[in-house]
Scaffold this motif. Structure first.
Motif, PDB file in Angstrom:
ATOM      1  N   ARG A  68     -13.736   8.582   5.789  1.00 32.12           N
ATOM      2  CA  ARG A  68     -12.288   8.700   5.584  1.00 32.12           C
ATOM      3  C   ARG A  68     -11.544   7.394   5.858  1.00 32.12           C
ATOM      4  O   ARG A  68     -10.667   7.018   5.067  1.00 32.12           O
ATOM      5  N   PRO A  69     -11.837   6.665   6.978  1.00 29.22           N
ATOM      6  CA  PRO A  69     -11.158   5.360   7.138  1.00 29.22           C
ATOM      7  C   PRO A  69     -11.484   4.379   6.010  1.00 29.22           C
ATOM      8  O   PRO A  69     -10.612   3.628   5.571  1.00 29.22           O
ATOM      9  N   ALA A  70     -12.743   4.393   5.558  1.00 28.87           N
ATOM     10  CA  ALA A  70     -13.081   3.476   4.461  1.00 28.87           C
ATOM     11  C   ALA A  70     -12.333   3.849   3.185  1.00 28.87           C
ATOM     12  O   ALA A  70     -11.811   2.978   2.464  1.00 28.87           O
ATOM     13  N   VAL A  71     -12.254   5.174   2.898  1.00 25.92           N
ATOM     14  CA  VAL A  71     -11.517   5.607   1.709  1.00 25.92           C
ATOM     15  C   VAL A  71     -10.040   5.265   1.843  1.00 25.92           C
ATOM     16  O   VAL A  71      -9.395   4.801   0.898  1.00 25.92           O
ATOM     17  N   TRP A  72      -9.476   5.511   3.053  1.00 27.28           N
ATOM     18  CA  TRP A  72      -8.056   5.174   3.261  1.00 27.28           C
ATOM     19  C   TRP A  72      -7.813   3.676   3.105  1.00 27.28           C
ATOM     20  O   TRP A  72      -6.834   3.241   2.485  1.00 27.28           O
ATOM     21  N   LEU A  73      -8.723   2.861   3.701  1.00 24.01           N
ATOM     22  CA  LEU A  73      -8.567   1.407   3.576  1.00 24.01           C
ATOM     23  C   LEU A  73      -8.667   0.975   2.122  1.00 24.01           C
ATOM     24  O   LEU A  73      -7.896   0.115   1.661  1.00 24.01           O
ATOM     25  N   GLU A  75      -8.065   2.902  -0.651  1.00 26.81           N
ATOM     26  CA  GLU A  75      -6.977   3.412  -1.482  1.00 26.81           C
ATOM     27  C   GLU A  75      -5.617   2.868  -1.083  1.00 26.81           C
ATOM     28  O   GLU A  75      -4.760   2.665  -1.955  1.00 26.81           O
ATOM     29  N   ARG A  76      -5.370   2.676   0.213  1.00 31.84           N
ATOM     30  CA  ARG A  76      -4.039   2.299   0.683  1.00 31.84           C
ATOM     31  C   ARG A  76      -3.848   0.798   0.886  1.00 31.84           C
ATOM     32  O   ARG A  76      -2.700   0.338   0.925  1.00 31.84           O
ATOM     33  N   LEU A  77      -4.921   0.034   1.044  1.00 30.89           N
ATOM     34  CA  LEU A  77      -4.756  -1.395   1.321  1.00 30.89           C
ATOM     35  C   LEU A  77      -5.411  -2.272   0.264  1.00 30.89           C
ATOM     36  O   LEU A  77      -4.747  -3.124  -0.340  1.00 30.89           O
ATOM     37  N   THR A  79      -6.820  -1.510  -2.771  1.00 32.74           N
ATOM     38  CA  THR A  79      -6.423  -1.291  -4.165  1.00 32.74           C
ATOM     39  C   THR A  79      -5.026  -1.825  -4.460  1.00 32.74           C
ATOM     40  O   THR A  79      -4.826  -2.547  -5.456  1.00 32.74           O
ATOM     41  N   PRO A  80      -3.964  -1.531  -3.624  1.00 30.99           N
ATOM     42  CA  PRO A  80      -2.647  -2.141  -3.903  1.00 30.99           C
ATOM     43  C   PRO A  80      -2.667  -3.657  -3.839  1.00 30.99           C
ATOM     44  O   PRO A  80      -2.007  -4.330  -4.638  1.00 30.99           O
ATOM     45  N   THR A  81      -3.405  -4.220  -2.860  1.00 33.76           N
ATOM     46  CA  THR A  81      -3.472  -5.687  -2.774  1.00 33.76           C
ATOM     47  C   THR A  81      -4.122  -6.283  -4.022  1.00 33.76           C
ATOM     48  O   THR A  81      -3.642  -7.279  -4.584  1.00 33.76           O
ATOM     49  N   ALA A  82      -5.219  -5.660  -4.460  1.00 34.76           N
ATOM     50  CA  ALA A  82      -5.884  -6.159  -5.671  1.00 34.76           C
ATOM     51  C   ALA A  82      -4.988  -6.026  -6.894  1.00 34.76           C
ATOM     52  O   ALA A  82      -4.934  -6.926  -7.747  1.00 34.76           O
ATOM     53  N   ARG A  83      -4.259  -4.901  -6.993  1.00 36.95           N
ATOM     54  CA  ARG A  83      -3.354  -4.739  -8.129  1.00 36.95           C
ATOM     55  C   ARG A  83      -2.249  -5.781  -8.110  1.00 36.95           C
ATOM     56  O   ARG A  83      -1.888  -6.345  -9.157  1.00 36.95           O
ATOM     57  N   ALA A  84      -1.657  -6.041  -6.888  1.00 41.46           N
ATOM     58  CA  ALA A  84      -0.600  -7.055  -6.797  1.00 41.46           C
ATOM     59  C   ALA A  84      -1.128  -8.435  -7.173  1.00 41.46           C
ATOM     60  O   ALA A  84      -0.491  -9.189  -7.918  1.00 41.46           O
ATOM     61  N   LEU A  85      -2.310  -8.774  -6.648  1.00 43.06           N
ATOM     62  CA  LEU A  85      -2.894 -10.071  -7.005  1.00 43.06           C
ATOM     63  C   LEU A  85      -3.195 -10.145  -8.493  1.00 43.06           C
ATOM     64  O   LEU A  85      -3.015 -11.199  -9.131  1.00 43.06           O
ATOM     65  N   GLY A  86      -3.655  -9.015  -9.085  1.00 42.57           N
ATOM     66  CA  GLY A  86      -3.915  -9.007 -10.528  1.00 42.57           C
ATOM     67  C   GLY A  86      -2.648  -9.208 -11.337  1.00 42.57           C
ATOM     68  O   GLY A  86      -2.630  -9.952 -12.320  1.00 42.57           O
ATOM     69  N   ARG A  87      -1.545  -8.523 -10.921  1.00 46.29           N
ATOM     70  CA  ARG A  87      -0.270  -8.728 -11.638  1.00 46.29           C
ATOM     71  C   ARG A  87       0.195 -10.164 -11.514  1.00 46.29           C
ATOM     72  O   ARG A  87       0.680 -10.774 -12.495  1.00 46.29           O
ATOM     73  N   ALA A  88       0.102 -10.737 -10.278  1.00 45.62           N
ATOM     74  CA  ALA A  88       0.527 -12.132 -10.106  1.00 45.62           C
ATOM     75  C   ALA A  88      -0.327 -13.069 -10.961  1.00 45.62           C
ATOM     76  O   ALA A  88       0.189 -13.999 -11.596  1.00 45.62           O
ATOM     77  N   ARG A 391       4.091   4.136   8.078  1.00 42.24           N
ATOM     78  CA  ARG A 391       4.078   4.466   6.650  1.00 42.24           C
ATOM     79  C   ARG A 391       5.358   4.023   5.957  1.00 42.24           C
ATOM     80  O   ARG A 391       5.353   3.489   4.849  1.00 42.24           O
ATOM     81  N   LYS A 392       6.499   4.242   6.648  1.00 48.07           N
ATOM     82  CA  LYS A 392       7.773   3.836   6.070  1.00 48.07           C
ATOM     83  C   LYS A 392       7.849   2.321   5.891  1.00 48.07           C
ATOM     84  O   LYS A 392       8.301   1.812   4.846  1.00 48.07           O
ATOM     85  N   ALA A 393       7.393   1.579   6.923  1.00 52.27           N
ATOM     86  CA  ALA A 393       7.394   0.110   6.819  1.00 52.27           C
ATOM     87  C   ALA A 393       6.457  -0.361   5.705  1.00 52.27           C
ATOM     88  O   ALA A 393       6.772  -1.304   4.969  1.00 52.27           O
ATOM     89  N   LEU A 394       5.319   0.298   5.556  1.00 49.45           N
ATOM     90  CA  LEU A 394       4.401  -0.082   4.482  1.00 49.45           C
ATOM     91  C   LEU A 394       5.021   0.169   3.110  1.00 49.45           C
ATOM     92  O   LEU A 394       4.898  -0.657   2.199  1.00 49.45           O
ATOM     93  N   ALA A 395       5.728   1.333   2.945  1.00 50.77           N
ATOM     94  CA  ALA A 395       6.388   1.608   1.669  1.00 50.77           C
ATOM     95  C   ALA A 395       7.478   0.593   1.382  1.00 50.77           C
ATOM     96  O   ALA A 395       7.632   0.112   0.253  1.00 50.77           O
ATOM     97  N   GLU A 396       8.272   0.242   2.414  1.00 47.40           N
ATOM     98  CA  GLU A 396       9.317  -0.771   2.212  1.00 47.40           C
ATOM     99  C   GLU A 396       8.707  -2.124   1.857  1.00 47.40           C
ATOM    100  O   GLU A 396       9.225  -2.847   0.991  1.00 47.40           O
ATOM    101  N   GLY A 397       7.598  -2.481   2.524  1.00 49.11           N
ATOM    102  CA  GLY A 397       6.935  -3.743   2.173  1.00 49.11           C
ATOM    103  C   GLY A 397       6.421  -3.740   0.745  1.00 49.11           C
ATOM    104  O   GLY A 397       6.497  -4.751   0.043  1.00 49.11           O
TER     105      GLY A 397
END
Length: 464
Positions: A68-73, A75-77, A79-88, A391-397
């Protein structure tokens, strides 16, 4: 024998050894079966009490502490980082591609114009040179063509005259040849007439009646009968000689055949005598000792006692031992299960229940109280005070990062437009224009819309 008073049945020979064998086998098999059942019970207890709970605990630890921690890491960290780097990276690639594409288009436009100018200049020069050299070639061709036509006319006339002259000479020579050939034929016939008369009336009769007819008569009347008589005499002589030699050969053959038969008969009798002698010696030395000594000794001294021992002793004893093993194994199983149930009842009532009561009051109840009174409030506080703000700070970031990426894309687009204007200049679409308002249609009426100029009354079909 009467059926009213039957004789008592005689027990089978193998029934006498059945009961002792089963007692002995039961005594030997019972400890083995009890040890086997004890090992099986220990294995099942080990499986239920240690192996399965350990496996479930390890699976729970893997599922809750690793998976579960590996899946959370992921899916939540990650994958979004890779997508942001891919868009940039895609935005940067598009900007770089646009800059280099504009530079390439500008260079292509400059070099294309230069190439078109050079092509137009060299094309005009080539067309002028081609026109000059084409006119010169056409003049030379016309001159040489006139010269060739004149020479052709002159040579054609000369050739026609020579052909007419040679045609007349040929016709005269043909007529002269025909006349000469007719005269030569007549002269040849006149000269050949004596020779043909001499051949027909002198040579042919002399050769036919002076040579050929006497020669045929000589062959038919003299030579052919003499030859036939000579051939008949030679054939008869050859047949007589052949009969003489054949008779001589048959006599010699009969003599040699008789001699060979005599020798063969003598050799046969001699061979039969030798074979009978050898057979008798073999019978006396080997066959009689084997047949009347070795075979009876092996048959009645070894084979038959061994067969009787196998059929009467070993086979019944083996069958009884096999049956006794099967029956005693089942009986030992019943006894072992009874002993096991008794030991299990003693262990359950004297050991397991007191230990369970002590464990429930010393460990389970205090652990449940700690979970309800301590761990549950602490978990609720962590969820509301730590996890929700995180979670709120992560969404705002995440929203901030998206806004930064959008502003970066807008900056790249603006830089691209500025670079294009610097290279090419303003296009018609970039120039500021006043908004155009469509004029109102009045359909020929004198009443117009206030503030609107009338549109021209042109039908769509005749507008062109």
């Amino acid at each position: 024998m009467s059926t009213e008073n039957p004789a008592p049945a005689q027990p089978a020979p193998h029934a006498l050894i059945r009961i002792p064998v089963r007692f002995v086998v039961l005594v030997l098999v019972l400890p083995v079966r009890m040890a086997w059942d004890a090992l099986k019970a220990a294995g099942r207890l080990l499986d239920r009490a240690l192996l399965r709970p350990t496996g479930r605990g390890l699976a729970w630890l893997y599922r809750h502490l690793l998976k579960r921690p590996a899946v959370w890491l992921y899916e939540r960290l990650l994958t979004p980082t890779a997508r942001a780097l891919g868009r940039a990276a895609r935005a940067a690639g598009r900007a770089i591609a646009w800059v280099f594409g504009g530079l390439w288009r500008g260079l292509a436009w400059v070099f294309g114009g230069l190439w078109r100018g050079l092509s137009w200049a060299f094309g005009g020069l080539w067309r002028g040179l081609a026109w000059v050299f084409g006119g010169l070639w056409r003049g030379l061709a016309w001159a040489f063509g006139g010269l060739w036509r004149g020479l052709s006319w002159l040579l054609g006339g000369l050739w026609s005259g020579l052909a007419w002259v040679f045609r007349g000479l040929g016709a005269g020579l043909v007529r002269l040849g025909r006349g000469l050939s007719a005269g030569a034929v007549l002269l040849g016939k006149a000269l050949a007439l004596p020779f043909s008369a001499f051949w027909r009336y002198v040579l042919v009769p002399v050769a036919r009646y002076g040579i050929a007819v006497p020669a045929v008569w000589l062959y038919r009347a003299v030579l052919a009968p003499v030859g036939q008589g000579t051939a008949w005499a030679l054939v008869r002589l050859w047949r007589g000689l052949a009969w003489v030699f054949i008779g001589l050969g048959r006599g010699l053959a009969w003599v040699f055949i008789g001699l060979g038969r005599g020798i063969a008969v003598g050799a046969g009798w001699l061979g039969r005598g030798l074979l009978a002698t050898v057979t008798a010696l073999f019978t006396v030395l080997f066959r009689w000792p084997w047949r009347y000594g070795v075979v009876p000794l092996v048959t009645y001294g070894i084979v038959r006692p061994a067969v009787w021992l196998w059929r009467r002793v070993l086979l019944p004893v083996g069958r009884e031992i096999r049956d006794a093993l099967a029956i005693c194994w089942r009986v030992a199983g019943f006894l072992s299960r009874a002993v096991g149930r008794g030991l299990a009842w003693l262990a359950r009532n004297l050991v397991a229940r007191p230990v369970a009561w002590v464990a429930r009051h010393l460990f389970v109840r205090p652990a449940a109280w700690v979970y309800r009174q301590v761990c549950t409030p602490v978990g609720h506080w962590i969820r509301h005070a730590v996890w929700a703000p995180a979670r709120k700070a992560l969404a705002e970031g995440r929203q901030t990062a998206r806004a930064a990426l959008a502003s970066a894309r807008d900056a790249v687009r603006q830089a691209r437009r500025d670079t294009w204007r610097a290279l090419v200049g303003e296009t018609r679409a970039d120039r500021p224009r006043e908004p155009q308002v469509a004029r109102a249609r009045t359909l020929g009426s004198t009443t117009n819309v206030p503030g609107a100029a009338p549109a021209p009354e042109i039908s769509p079909q005749t507008r062109g």
